[in-house]
Design a protein around this motif. Sequence first.
Motif, mmCIF file in Angstrom:
data_model
loop_
_atom_site.group_PDB
_atom_site.id
_atom_site.type_symbol
_atom_site.label_atom_id
_atom_site.label_comp_id
_atom_site.label_asym_id
_atom_site.label_seq_id
_atom_site.Cartn_x
_atom_site.Cartn_y
_atom_site.Cartn_z
ATOM 1 N N LYS A 94 -2.458 22.077 -17.895
ATOM 2 C CA LYS A 94 -3.399 21.940 -19.022
ATOM 3 C C LYS A 94 -3.909 23.263 -19.559
ATOM 4 N N MET A 95 -3.871 24.323 -18.719
ATOM 5 C CA MET A 95 -4.496 25.594 -19.125
ATOM 6 C C MET A 95 -3.550 26.479 -19.921
ATOM 7 N N PRO A 96 -4.085 27.236 -20.898
ATOM 8 C CA PRO A 96 -3.258 28.268 -21.539
ATOM 9 C C PRO A 96 -2.829 29.272 -20.476
ATOM 10 N N ILE A 97 -1.617 29.771 -20.617
ATOM 11 C CA ILE A 97 -1.022 30.575 -19.551
ATOM 12 C C ILE A 97 -1.846 31.832 -19.227
ATOM 13 N N ALA A 98 -2.469 32.430 -20.264
ATOM 14 C CA ALA A 98 -3.234 33.655 -20.020
ATOM 15 C C ALA A 98 -4.456 33.374 -19.144
ATOM 16 N N ASP A 99 -5.038 32.156 -19.261
ATOM 17 C CA ASP A 99 -6.205 31.815 -18.442
ATOM 18 C C ASP A 99 -5.821 31.627 -16.979
ATOM 19 N N ILE A 100 -4.617 31.113 -16.745
ATOM 20 C CA ILE A 100 -4.157 30.923 -15.361
ATOM 21 C C ILE A 100 -4.116 32.276 -14.659
ATOM 22 N N ALA A 101 -3.631 33.292 -15.393
ATOM 23 C CA ALA A 101 -3.480 34.622 -14.803
ATOM 24 C C ALA A 101 -4.824 35.186 -14.354
#
Length: 289
Positions: A94-101
């Motif tokens: 569900k999360m944008p990839i940059a937020d996962i990082a």
Amino acid sequence: MPTKIEKDSHTGTDTTGHVWDGIRELNTPLPKWWLYVFIATVIWALGWFLLYPSIPYGSGYWHGLLGYSSRGDAMSGLAAIHEQHKDAMDKIAKMPIADIARDPKLMETAITAGRITFANNCQPCHGPNGAGRVGYPALGDDVWLWGGKLTDIETTLTHGIRSSDPDARQSQMPAFGADGTLKPDQIEAVADYVGVWWGVVPASTDTKAGAQIYAENCVACHGEKGEGNRDAGGPPLNAKVHLYDGSRAFIVSQVNKPQQGVMPNWNTRLDPATIKSVALFVHSLGGGE
Ligand code: HEC
Ligand code: HEC
């Protein structure tokens, strides 16, 4: 020849009544403890035969009263691991990839999943840890065809390059030689010009004609100074990193009739959370931007 059973006077034990050449056989019983242990092991074995898969017959086997199987055991172990990671993978989906990082705990799960996915799906083409090989770009360096930001990599993986996906990244280097746009001597000249950047043609070579041909035909995709153009998937030509074999002969053949690599789209094979995970893994190999 059997004789009467009698007590042996020496040992006090009964004889069996068998006699060979005058030697009588003593009827020494098994030690009691040995006998009991023996009976216990037989009962134990029967118990196991009944409880666990044991005897094969015709088209199957006795499955055992407990219904145990080592395959079932492994499957429930796997299910437990999936269950353990499910929450994290759901969040990643569900999360944008940059937020996962930016989330160290999610990153741990993502990088682990990404590493395994990479080894299973990407390594055959891109080599161990994305080291690359001729025609298959290295993924751990700073040179990118389409971009090294997390979202760039995610898009490349999702839709592929020249794949059958309608949103695939597309770019087509013209076949300058084969379609007659450039004559052989013009191709040799532009190969000299690019070859100097690659260090495969002496720097003292006269490249005036080649520079002119480059400016008129190649700048749009490879940049004015050979810096590449990511919007067109045009690799840099002034770097010492090459997509193909890096020889002058290759430059000539590429301008004549180009190679066009195909990268599969993964949206039909991997779920979005797994694609993000492997994109994060690729980004972490060293060239991520
Ligand atoms: C069948 C071979 C093949 C497989 C499998 C494959 N790739 Fe690729 N990949 C390629 C080729 C070929 C290119 C370069 C396409 C081109 O020439 O433009 C490429 C390009 C890329 C790029 C773009 C690099 C850049 O510089 O922009 C990334 C990122 C990438 N692959 C990652 C992956 C990942 C991650 C996987 C596994 C999920 C994977 N690839 C599986 C063949 C493959
Ligand atoms: C429409 C865009 C386009 C134009 C114009 C173009 N190229 Fe390309 N070129 C590409 C793309 C895309 C690739 C990468 C092919 C691949 O991904 O397999 C490439 C690859 C190359 C390569 C191989 C790079 C490597 O690292 O191995 C060379 C050399 C090259 N081009 C030279 C030229 C020259 C010289 C011209 C002008 C005469 C030219 N290109 C014009 C798009 C273009």
